[in-house]
Motif scaffolding. Structure first.
Motif, PDB file in Angstrom:
ATOM      1  N   LYS A  55       0.912  -1.231   0.013  1.00  0.00           N
ATOM      2  CA  LYS A  55      -0.080  -0.201   0.056  1.00  0.00           C
ATOM      3  C   LYS A  55       0.864   1.463   0.065  1.00  0.00           C
ATOM      4  O   LYS A  55       0.584   2.229  -0.718  1.00  0.00           O
ATOM      5  N   THR A  56       1.959   1.331   0.683  1.00  0.00           N
ATOM      6  CA  THR A  56       2.856   2.415   0.876  1.00  0.00           C
ATOM      7  C   THR A  56       3.265   2.597  -0.597  1.00  0.00           C
ATOM      8  O   THR A  56       3.504   3.656  -1.080  1.00  0.00           O
ATOM      9  N   ASP A  58       2.217   1.510  -3.528  1.00  0.00           N
ATOM     10  CA  ASP A  58       1.330   1.801  -4.513  1.00  0.00           C
ATOM     11  C   ASP A  58       1.254   3.666  -4.305  1.00  0.00           C
ATOM     12  O   ASP A  58       0.742   4.355  -5.154  1.00  0.00           O
ATOM     13  N   SER A  59       0.841   3.931  -3.150  1.00  0.00           N
ATOM     14  CA  SER A  59       0.534   5.256  -2.777  1.00  0.00           C
ATOM     15  C   SER A  59       1.679   6.331  -3.460  1.00  0.00           C
ATOM     16  O   SER A  59       1.297   7.400  -3.988  1.00  0.00           O
ATOM     17  N   GLN A  62       1.815   6.551  -7.230  1.00  0.00           N
ATOM     18  CA  GLN A  62       0.898   7.187  -8.002  1.00  0.00           C
ATOM     19  C   GLN A  62       1.427   8.677  -8.525  1.00  0.00           C
ATOM     20  O   GLN A  62       0.937   9.001  -9.656  1.00  0.00           O
ATOM     21  N   GLU A 143      -1.382  13.119   2.857  1.00  0.00           N
ATOM     22  CA  GLU A 143      -1.836  11.894   1.843  1.00  0.00           C
ATOM     23  C   GLU A 143      -1.587  10.799   2.461  1.00  0.00           C
ATOM     24  O   GLU A 143      -2.614   9.922   2.358  1.00  0.00           O
ATOM     25  N   LEU A 144      -0.463  10.658   2.908  1.00  0.00           N
ATOM     26  CA  LEU A 144       0.105   9.224   3.183  1.00  0.00           C
ATOM     27  C   LEU A 144      -0.843   8.611   4.694  1.00  0.00           C
ATOM     28  O   LEU A 144      -0.916   7.525   4.637  1.00  0.00           O
ATOM     29  N   GLU A 146      -3.826   9.491   5.285  1.00  0.00           N
ATOM     30  CA  GLU A 146      -5.068   9.051   4.880  1.00  0.00           C
ATOM     31  C   GLU A 146      -5.215   7.894   4.189  1.00  0.00           C
ATOM     32  O   GLU A 146      -5.946   7.034   4.477  1.00  0.00           O
ATOM     33  N   ARG A 147      -4.111   7.529   3.638  1.00  0.00           N
ATOM     34  CA  ARG A 147      -4.055   6.193   2.885  1.00  0.00           C
ATOM     35  C   ARG A 147      -3.594   5.051   3.734  1.00  0.00           C
ATOM     36  O   ARG A 147      -3.726   3.626   3.456  1.00  0.00           O
ATOM     37  N   LEU A 148      -2.535   5.263   4.844  1.00  0.00           N
ATOM     38  CA  LEU A 148      -1.971   4.137   5.538  1.00  0.00           C
ATOM     39  C   LEU A 148      -2.558   4.280   6.959  1.00  0.00           C
ATOM     40  O   LEU A 148      -2.373   3.246   7.743  1.00  0.00           O
TER      41      LEU A 148
END
Length: 155
Positions: A55-56, A58-59, A62, A143-144, A146-148
């Motif tokens: 996930k890291t 991929d984030s 992008q 941003e990170l 929110e995703r992680l």
């Protein structure tokens, strides 16, 4: 005291260069070593290194070109990107570094942003002034996060 013309010239030029380069940095640039910021992983990623790592990656991938990637050590670094933050100029660049302090049972990931701006020492010896950009750091960290996961207290 009798100084050579070269020494006299450097005594005049050096302060001018300091004034010139100081005024060119974006307002969000901080001349300081960037520090690590911690993101606590969300519940489904805690203790699941393979999924957290993917996930890291991929984030980051992008929006950034990954320059160095080592899953075995939990380290990722992007290439320099020009025109970051409020700098929006070719003479201002930034990159992201990510590390997992624990890869067997991760609970958090650490993120650091770096920024450099190009100061003119001379036409043949430009200088990259090191630091970080507070706006760029905030945007990347948000941003990170929110995703992680969630923001953890900085230790």
């Amino acid at each position: 005291m009798n100084l050579s013309p070269r020494v006299k010239a450097s005594l005049v030029v050096a302060p001018l260069l300091v004034l010139l380069t100081t005024g060119c940095a974006p307002k969000t640039f901080v001349r300081s070593a960037p520090g690590w910021k911690t993101i606590g992983l969300r519940q489904e990623l805690i203790y699941n290194y393979d999924e957290a790592w993917q996930k890291t990656v991929d984030s980051i991938a992008q929006n950034w070109e990954i320059e160095m990637l080592d899953k075995d050590s939990g380290y990722l670094r992007t290439a320099w990107v020009y025109g970051i933050g409020t700098g929006r100029q070719i003479k201002y660049r930034g990159r992201i570094t990510v590390k997992y302090p624990e890869i067997k049972m991760p609970e958090k990931v650490e993120v650091k942003t770096s920024a450099e701006w190009w100061a003119y020492g001379s036409p043949y010896a430009p200088i990259w002034v090191k630091g970080y950009d507070s706006s760029f750091q905030r945007d990347v960290f948000t941003e990170l996060s929110e995703r992680l996961g969630h923001t953890a207290p900085v230790e």
